[in-house]
Each structure stands twice: as C-alpha cells, then as structure tokens.
Design a protein around this motif. Structure first.
Motif, PDB file in Angstrom:
ATOM      1  N   LEU A 100       1.544  -1.492  -0.123  1.00  0.00           N
ATOM      2  CA  LEU A 100       0.210  -0.074  -0.247  1.00  0.00           C
ATOM      3  C   LEU A 100       0.891   1.001  -0.199  1.00  0.00           C
ATOM      4  O   LEU A 100       0.434   2.068  -0.583  1.00  0.00           O
ATOM      5  CB  LEU A 100      -1.089  -0.160   1.223  1.00  0.00           C
ATOM      6  CG  LEU A 100      -2.014   0.572   1.124  1.00  0.00           C
ATOM      7  CD1 LEU A 100      -3.052   0.464  -0.029  1.00  0.00           C
ATOM      8  CD2 LEU A 100      -3.261   0.680   2.657  1.00  0.00           C
ATOM      9  N   ILE A 101       2.131   1.275   0.895  1.00  0.00           N
ATOM     10  CA  ILE A 101       3.087   2.552   1.020  1.00  0.00           C
ATOM     11  C   ILE A 101       3.551   2.610  -0.612  1.00  0.00           C
ATOM     12  O   ILE A 101       3.308   3.796  -0.597  1.00  0.00           O
ATOM     13  CB  ILE A 101       3.809   2.098   2.368  1.00  0.00           C
ATOM     14  CG1 ILE A 101       3.196   2.329   3.651  1.00  0.00           C
ATOM     15  CG2 ILE A 101       4.739   3.090   2.047  1.00  0.00           C
ATOM     16  CD1 ILE A 101       3.569   2.478   4.950  1.00  0.00           C
ATOM     17  N   ARG A 102       3.996   1.489  -0.827  1.00  0.00           N
ATOM     18  CA  ARG A 102       5.038   1.465  -2.270  1.00  0.00           C
ATOM     19  C   ARG A 102       4.727   1.597  -3.238  1.00  0.00           C
ATOM     20  O   ARG A 102       4.936   2.400  -3.955  1.00  0.00           O
ATOM     21  CB  ARG A 102       5.982   0.245  -2.063  1.00  0.00           C
ATOM     22  CG  ARG A 102       7.457   0.533  -1.042  1.00  0.00           C
ATOM     23  CD  ARG A 102       7.831  -0.401  -0.737  1.00  0.00           C
ATOM     24  NE  ARG A 102       8.616  -0.578   0.493  1.00  0.00           N
ATOM     25  CZ  ARG A 102       9.506  -1.733   1.063  1.00  0.00           C
ATOM     26  NH1 ARG A 102       9.940  -2.178   0.004  1.00  0.00           N
ATOM     27  NH2 ARG A 102       9.658  -1.002   1.979  1.00  0.00           N
ATOM     28  N   GLU A 103       3.530   0.969  -3.676  1.00  0.00           N
ATOM     29  CA  GLU A 103       2.727   0.808  -4.805  1.00  0.00           C
ATOM     30  C   GLU A 103       1.377   2.138  -5.029  1.00  0.00           C
ATOM     31  O   GLU A 103       1.146   2.374  -6.042  1.00  0.00           O
ATOM     32  CB  GLU A 103       2.435  -0.582  -5.338  1.00  0.00           C
ATOM     33  CG  GLU A 103       3.291  -1.822  -5.068  1.00  0.00           C
ATOM     34  CD  GLU A 103       4.490  -1.660  -6.056  1.00  0.00           C
ATOM     35  OE1 GLU A 103       4.506  -1.389  -7.187  1.00  0.00           O
ATOM     36  OE2 GLU A 103       5.447  -1.659  -5.824  1.00  0.00           O
ATOM     37  N   ILE A 104       1.183   1.572  -3.446  1.00  0.00           N
ATOM     38  CA  ILE A 104      -0.639   2.864  -4.148  1.00  0.00           C
ATOM     39  C   ILE A 104      -0.743   3.822  -3.441  1.00  0.00           C
ATOM     40  O   ILE A 104      -0.660   4.990  -3.965  1.00  0.00           O
ATOM     41  CB  ILE A 104      -1.753   2.014  -3.188  1.00  0.00           C
ATOM     42  CG1 ILE A 104      -1.485   0.663  -3.735  1.00  0.00           C
ATOM     43  CG2 ILE A 104      -2.480   2.733  -3.352  1.00  0.00           C
ATOM     44  CD1 ILE A 104      -1.736  -0.094  -4.868  1.00  0.00           C
ATOM     45  N   GLY A 105       0.391   4.300  -2.381  1.00  0.00           N
ATOM     46  CA  GLY A 105       0.904   5.357  -2.063  1.00  0.00           C
ATOM     47  C   GLY A 105       0.318   6.284  -0.956  1.00  0.00           C
ATOM     48  O   GLY A 105      -0.029   7.476  -0.709  1.00  0.00           O
ATOM     49  N   VAL A 106      -0.405   5.501  -0.140  1.00  0.00           N
ATOM     50  CA  VAL A 106      -0.887   5.667   0.805  1.00  0.00           C
ATOM     51  C   VAL A 106      -0.549   5.035   2.230  1.00  0.00           C
ATOM     52  O   VAL A 106      -0.412   3.415   2.305  1.00  0.00           O
ATOM     53  CB  VAL A 106      -2.688   5.008   1.182  1.00  0.00           C
ATOM     54  CG1 VAL A 106      -3.414   5.133   1.639  1.00  0.00           C
ATOM     55  CG2 VAL A 106      -3.024   5.660  -0.652  1.00  0.00           C
ATOM     56  N   ALA A 107      -0.305   5.152   3.550  1.00  0.00           N
ATOM     57  CA  ALA A 107       0.276   4.478   4.529  1.00  0.00           C
ATOM     58  C   ALA A 107      -0.619   4.283   5.806  1.00  0.00           C
ATOM     59  O   ALA A 107      -1.626   4.934   5.521  1.00  0.00           O
ATOM     60  CB  ALA A 107       1.339   5.164   5.020  1.00  0.00           C
ATOM     61  N   VAL A 108      -0.966   3.339   5.926  1.00  0.00           N
ATOM     62  CA  VAL A 108      -1.563   2.910   7.172  1.00  0.00           C
ATOM     63  C   VAL A 108      -0.873   2.117   8.640  1.00  0.00           C
ATOM     64  O   VAL A 108       0.772   1.787   8.055  1.00  0.00           O
ATOM     65  CB  VAL A 108      -2.707   2.367   6.714  1.00  0.00           C
ATOM     66  CG1 VAL A 108      -3.460   2.188   5.347  1.00  0.00           C
ATOM     67  CG2 VAL A 108      -2.087   0.836   6.326  1.00  0.00           C
ATOM     68  N   VAL A 109      -1.602   1.150   9.091  1.00  0.00           N
ATOM     69  CA  VAL A 109      -0.773   0.785  10.516  1.00  0.00           C
ATOM     70  C   VAL A 109      -1.647  -0.370  10.398  1.00  0.00           C
ATOM     71  O   VAL A 109      -2.065  -0.823  10.170  1.00  0.00           O
ATOM     72  CB  VAL A 109      -1.098   1.666  11.925  1.00  0.00           C
ATOM     73  CG1 VAL A 109      -0.070   1.038  12.474  1.00  0.00           C
ATOM     74  CG2 VAL A 109      -0.574   2.891  12.033  1.00  0.00           C
ATOM     75  N   PRO A 110      -0.151  -1.396  10.246  1.00  0.00           N
ATOM     76  CA  PRO A 110      -0.667  -2.845  10.324  1.00  0.00           C
ATOM     77  C   PRO A 110      -1.163  -2.658  11.447  1.00  0.00           C
ATOM     78  O   PRO A 110      -1.040  -2.729  12.684  1.00  0.00           O
ATOM     79  CB  PRO A 110       1.093  -3.345  10.216  1.00  0.00           C
ATOM     80  CG  PRO A 110       1.997  -2.857  10.632  1.00  0.00           C
ATOM     81  CD  PRO A 110       1.057  -1.187  10.555  1.00  0.00           C
ATOM     82  N   GLY A 111      -2.726  -4.046  11.318  1.00  0.00           N
ATOM     83  CA  GLY A 111      -2.788  -4.855  11.744  1.00  0.00           C
ATOM     84  C   GLY A 111      -2.538  -5.381  13.262  1.00  0.00           C
ATOM     85  O   GLY A 111      -2.735  -4.960  14.339  1.00  0.00           O
ATOM     86  N   SER A 112      -1.359  -6.028  13.081  1.00  0.00           N
ATOM     87  CA  SER A 112      -1.036  -6.585  14.256  1.00  0.00           C
ATOM     88  C   SER A 112      -0.051  -5.678  15.082  1.00  0.00           C
ATOM     89  O   SER A 112      -0.128  -6.225  16.417  1.00  0.00           O
ATOM     90  CB  SER A 112       0.057  -7.676  13.606  1.00  0.00           C
ATOM     91  OG  SER A 112       1.540  -6.893  12.568  1.00  0.00           O
TER      92      SER A 112
END
Ligand code: GLN
Length: 408
Positions: free
Chosen positions: A358-370
């Motif tokens: 998501l960060i590298r290919e789509i360009g949106v950063a999130v927080v991994p659920g784990s």
C-alpha cells in the motif's frame, strides 16, 4: 588493550519490545511519498488562538521549570473543564498531575501503582503503547478480545470475568477506543466497574478521544435526556468508580497539538502523590509555556467541541465508504478517528506485506493490524486507517486507493 564485552548491554525489558510500528509508518510514508493515514495526528493547522497563547506565554517568560505537577492556572482549568464536561469535582492541589502527553501519564500511572507480577487486563486490539507500558512497569498483561460485529466491537462478559483474579491490579480501557472506534456503553462500563470493585482493581482510562464521538450533534446532547444521549461516559462517573479510576487525558487530540506533549492524569490523592513522584523523576515536568496555552484551550466554549465533532464526523462519513468501495471490510467507527479494516479479500500473506504494498505501490500509509495484538496472527488480516487529515489529504488517498484492485 581490547576489552571483551561479556555482559548483555541491553536490558531484558528493552529487548523485549520493538520500536513503535505506528511511528515507523510515518517514517515510511515520508520515505516513499505516501499519503499518511497511519499515525494519528492532524496534518492541518492547530487553532490560531491556542498557538497565539503559547507564543504569548513564551514572550511573558514562562520559560523555566513549572511546578512539577503542573502550572496552577492549567490545573485550575482542568478542574473547571472536568466539572462542566463530566460533572466531576476534582481538587487541583491533590488530584491532578500534568504530564508529558498521555503517553507519560499512562506509564507514570502504571509505575506508580503496579508491582512486579501483578496482572493488568487489556482489551485487544489495544493501542500499541500499552504493551511496553506493561513491560516497563513489570505488569503481567492479560488480554481480553474485542469481537467485531455488524454493530460495533464487543467483549464477552464471561471472558472478561475470567480474566480477573486476586492478582489483578488494574484494567486499561481506551474510550473512545483506539484502534477500533468503539465507545463503551454505560452497561459495559458498569460491568467492568463491578469487576474492579469485586477484585479491588484500578481502572486506567485513556480518555484522549472524549470529544470525538459521532452521530450526535453537541446541541442534541443538551436537548435530550441523559438516557437518550449517546454520549461519552467516563469510567470515573460510574457509581463507586471515582476512587478507583485513573483518568488519563491530553491536549493532543482535542486541540490538535499532538507535538506539544501536554497531558494530565486525574486520580485520588494517594495515587496522585505516587504518580507525581514517578513523573518528577522521569521528566521533571511538561513544557511550561504550553501549559499556559492549555489553560486557555480548556476554557474554550462548548461550540469549539461541537465544531471539532462535526468536522471529524464529515471526514469519517467521507472515508469509510471510500474504503468499503476499495475492498476493505469495515464499519463506521462510533468514536475516535480510526477505522480498523479487514483486508482478507485482497489475498495478501499478512498485514505487513499488504502495508508495504500500500505504501510503495499505491502511495497510502496505514498501520498494520498486528501492532495492536499481542498474538500477531490475530491482526494479520487487518490494517488501521486514521482520518484526522485535511479534506484534500483524504481526497488524495481516496484517488490513490481506486488503483488498489488493478494493482494486485
Ligand atoms: N495515538 C496516535 C495513534 O495511535 C499517535 C500515537 C503516537 O505516535 N504517539 O496513531
């Protein structure tokens, strides 16, 4: 002569947790130019008048140490605010400790009350700080799951009851909840309260999202009767809980000043006195001029909170359908400014692989659920989005997320 290093240079405690994944995601977002819907901080300007007060306080030379447990005018403002918002009477001299953000408030509170080996009950998923908080205070965390259903996140009463025993020192709740957006109902709080009373346990309640609750206008709250209002209830308001609740709060989210690191803890005098000692030797005190600005902020009229709530509600109402359309399974959060989503339809091995994509290919950063689970596998098909961002930031993320299905 070369000296031989034979001892472990890192303590077992420090070795037993990782750096914050939430904060790491912000660094990743910067590195890859991603829109940051990971770490929960606003990307819009803090209120002009609050900033002005901080500048004035510096100019007026409030630049040396404040009283360790907080500037008097700020503690007085906390008393006033707590009275009108929660209808609780608090003593500024003996029941308030101003801390470096709620982060320090929580760890100082735990270090002041928990002895090695005592158990602390934590709902899971949980805000990631609580795990290192438990390790640093030598507490044994006991996790109780929150289950997601179509009408929000719930715990099983029997599972919660089974988590309490004679070694239980405390329970931590975050209400409204990070990361789930759950708002605890009065009935749930009363059930937790009864367990605290039965097992003589303390409740730490992280209240930093107290003003970020949806589906109610602030005006509505005033018009409706107590029972009709879907409003935030603080555990300290539940019968018999004022004396066994440690309320942790902060300026960060309510006034959009997460970088100021000004928080506060409210507790009965015996606990406050212990918290003040821990706080003193951890940090000496929170930033003096910013506490002066905080005194002003806490005195803002009710309309300020109504506006904050309605702005976040419109951001929530924008982003959740965008996420659902992009293929994330999620529900509308009831409070706070996060959405926990299920990513299982995308077919990734786990949340870390998905987040990288998501960060590298789509360009949106999130927080991994784990990062919100002690058993990482429980969060391996989840990611958390935050939406405390400018409308244009959310719109940019929405546009990028449209590509997600074609890029898998
Ligand atoms: N509370 C925010 C979050 O969960 C920020 C945490 C932090 O980095 N202090 O994202």
């Amino acid at each position: 002569m070369q000296t031989k290093l034979t001892k472990n240079r890192i303590s077992k405690k420090a070795a037993s947790f990782t750096e914050s994944v939430i904060r790491e995601m912000t660094r990743e977002a910067v590195k890859y130019g991603a829109v940051n819907l990971g770490q929960g901080f606003p990307d819009f300007a803090a209120p002009e008048d609050i900033k002005q007060k901080a500048q004035e306080a510096i100019a007026a030379d409030h630049n040396q140490y404040a009283i360790t447990w907080g500037v008097k005018s700020f503690r007085d403002a906390i008393v006033e605010k707590t009275k009108w918002f929660l209808n609780l009477d608090v003593d500024a001299e003996t029941e308030i400790t101003v801390t470096c953000g709620s982060t320090e408030g929580m760890i100082a509170g735990m270090m002041a009350t928990v002895d090695a080996g005592e158990e602390v009950v934590v709902f899971e998923p949980f805000y990631e700080n609580y795990a290192p908080d438990a390790i640093l205070s030598d507490a044994v965390p006991v996790h109780v799951p929150l289950y997601q259903t179509s009408d929000g996140w719930h715990f099983e009463k029997e599972e919660l009851r089974a988590a309490f025993n004679e070694r239980t020192k405390a329970i931590i709740i975050c209400n409204p909840n990070n990361p789930t957006g759950k708002v605890f109902s009065r009935e749930e709080l009363e059930f937790i309260a009864d367990l605290c009373k039965e097992f003589d346990a303390i409740c730490f309640t992280d209240e930093i999202y107290e003003h970020i609750i949806y589906d109610l206008g602030f005006e509505d709250r005033k018009l409706k009767t107590e029972d009709q209002r879907p409003k935030h209830i603080c555990m300290a308001q539940i019968d018999g809980m004022r004396e066994r609740t440690v309320v942790v709060n902060s300026l960060s989210k309510t006034y959009s000043v997460t970088g100021w690191r000004v928080g506060y803890v409210i507790a009965l005098p015996d606990i406050t006195s212990a918290i003040r000692k821990v706080h003193d030797f951890l940090t000496v005190g929170a930033a003096n001029p910013l506490q002066h600005a905080g005194a002003y902020a806490l005195g803002l009229p009710e309309s300020y909170y109504a506006e904050l709530q309605s702005e976040y509600q419109s951001k929530r109402d924008f982003i959740v359908p965008v996420l659902q359309a992009a293929g994330f399974k999620c529900e509308m959060p009831q409070g706070a400014y996060y959405v926990m989503t299920d990513i299982s339809d995308f077919g990734f091995k786990d949340d870390i692989e998905f987040t990288k994509h998501l960060i590298r290919e789509i360009g949106v950063a999130v927080v991994p659920g784990s990062s919100f689970y002690h058993d990482k596998s429980l969060g391996s098909q989840k990611v958390r989005f935050c939406f405390c961002k400018k409308d244009e930031t959310l719109a940019a993320a929405a546009e990028r997320l449209q590509k997600i299905k074609s890029k898998i």
